[in-house]
Design a protein around this motif. Structure first.
Motif, short mmCIF file in Angstrom:
data_model
loop_
_atom_site.label_atom_id
_atom_site.label_comp_id
_atom_site.label_asym_id
_atom_site.label_seq_id
_atom_site.Cartn_x
_atom_site.Cartn_y
_atom_site.Cartn_z
N LYS A 107 0.76 -1.18 0.04
CA LYS A 107 -0.12 0.03 -0.03
C LYS A 107 0.95 1.25 -0.17
N ILE A 108 1.94 1.27 0.77
CA ILE A 108 2.90 2.51 0.87
C ILE A 108 3.54 2.60 -0.55
N GLN A 109 3.78 1.58 -1.12
CA GLN A 109 4.58 1.92 -2.59
C GLN A 109 3.57 2.36 -3.71
N THR A 110 2.24 2.34 -3.35
CA THR A 110 1.25 2.94 -4.49
C THR A 110 0.99 4.52 -3.88
N LEU A 111 1.60 5.23 -3.03
CA LEU A 111 1.39 6.60 -2.57
C LEU A 111 2.18 7.39 -3.47
N SER A 112 1.56 8.66 -3.56
CA SER A 112 2.44 9.57 -4.48
C SER A 112 3.32 10.13 -3.55
N LEU A 113 4.39 10.97 -4.06
CA LEU A 113 5.46 11.59 -3.22
C LEU A 113 4.87 12.49 -2.27
N ASN A 114 3.92 13.18 -2.59
CA ASN A 114 3.26 14.16 -1.89
C ASN A 114 2.52 13.46 -0.53
N GLN A 115 2.05 12.16 -0.87
CA GLN A 115 1.52 11.62 0.29
C GLN A 115 2.57 10.84 1.06
N LEU A 116 3.52 10.41 0.52
CA LEU A 116 4.81 9.96 1.20
C LEU A 116 5.36 11.03 2.29
N GLU A 117 5.47 12.27 1.64
CA GLU A 117 6.03 13.45 2.64
C GLU A 117 4.90 13.45 3.70
N GLU A 118 3.46 13.33 3.47
CA GLU A 118 2.33 13.84 4.68
C GLU A 118 2.63 12.55 5.54
N LEU A 119 2.90 11.39 5.01
CA LEU A 119 3.04 10.15 5.99
C LEU A 119 4.43 10.40 6.71
N SER A 120 5.65 11.07 6.06
CA SER A 120 6.74 11.06 6.93
C SER A 120 6.69 12.05 8.09
#
Length: 317
Positions: free
Chosen positions: A282-295
């Motif tokens: 699921k994490i691999q499907t996130l966009s760069l913006n979403q990954l930054e939000e998650l971080s």
């Protein structure tokens, strides 16, 4: 990546710092027990022995257990059971667990271990220190030593004046708790605590060890981490003491091309433990913006459920 970094990535920094400065930990947290010990004789971590009595113990970052053999001044061997509860909430069975480990050590090895617990939680009322039962013809009262890191909030001046490495450890832990959802304030304290290592005149090896601990517990959002790293590099240049190298960063300087997903994945593993395969997918499907939000969001995660709840509300873009 060096063997040292691999080990540091896999093990809790609490475990790493305890092993690096065990005599100082005992002198800082449990001075009465430390006074019994002849520190001129080497201490020994009994990891294999502990595994024999803790086969069913939960493993991972939530707590650290160390069984240590030391020598008294009179020449007699004693064993210490050190338990660090890293992200505890009030747990009714905690005293029973402490008693169970101590009983297993005595049953398996015939050694009456001195049992000690370091509590890192934020609940001022939770102070377990004994396990007991009482019947008409049988009673038991097992007491163990407990230190509550929260109590050092009222001893800040004492921490600042101390040259024990665990004063720095406690300061970093407390400021991490106090700056939850205050990333700018956390950045300021992170820089201040690391600068303090240089000002106290620590050796390069000690600065590296304590830096790794501070850097791991005082996690920052990506943008602030980049700001911090630039400020810190300038500080080192001014002091002409470049002890902390780019290679020791957790990953913020590695660039997007090497994988924001890998960086976030490592952060999550250190926060909530090993991730299931489906969660990684699921994490691999996130966009760069979403990954930054998650971080940024993961700074407040304490369990895998927090991550799963976040993923449910953030579908792939």
């Amino acid at each position: 990546m060096t063997e040292e970094r691999e080990r540091a990535d896999q093990d809790s920094p609490w475990k790493e710092i305890l092993e690096a400065y065990f005599p100082q930990a005992m002198q800082f947290f449990f001075p009465r027990t430390a006074a019994l010990i002849n520190w001129e004789r080497p201490h020994e971590f009994l990891d294999k022995e502990f595994q024999q009595i803790a086969r069913d113990a939960e493993q991972g970052r939530r707590y650290v257990d160390k069984l240590v053999k030391v020598w008294q001044h009179q020449g007699e061997e004693i064993w210490l059971l050190i338990h660090i509860e890293i992200q505890a909430k009030s747990e009714e069975l905690f005293p029973e667990r402490m008693f169970s480990y101590t009983l297993r050590i005595f049953d398996r090895f015939g050694k009456p271990a001195i049992s000690l617990a370091i509590l890192c939680d934020a609940d001022p009322k939770w102070r377990p220190n004994q396990y007991s039962y009482n019947y008409p013809d049988t009673r038991l009262n097992f007491e163990f030593g407990t230190v509550k890191l929260l109590d050092y909030q009222n001893r800040w001046a004492e921490l600042e004046a101390s040259d024990n490495p665990f004063a720095t450890v406690v300061m970093a832990h407390l400021k991490t708790q106090q700056t939850s959802k205050k990333p700018q304030e956390r950045k300021t304290w992170k820089f201040s605590l690391i600068r303090r290592l240089y000002e106290q005149g620590w050796q390069e090896k000690d600065i590296r060890n304590l830096y790794r601990f501070i850097d791991w517990v005082m996690m920052l959002p990506k943008a602030l981490e980049a700001e911090f790293w630039q400020d810190f590099k300038q500080f080192e240049q001014e002091r002409t003491m470049a002890y902390i190298t780019t290679g020791e960063r957790i990953g913020y300087e590695r660039g997007i091309t090497e994988g924001e997903q890998n960086i976030v994945g490592r952060q999550l593993q250190k926060r909530v433990g090993e991730l299931p395969k489906e969660t990684k997918a699921k994490i691999q499907t996130l966009s760069l913006n979403q990954l930054e939000e998650l971080s940024e969001a993961l700074l407040d995660f304490t369990a895998i459920e927090d991550l799963l709840n976040w993923l449910e509300t953030h579908q792939p873009e």
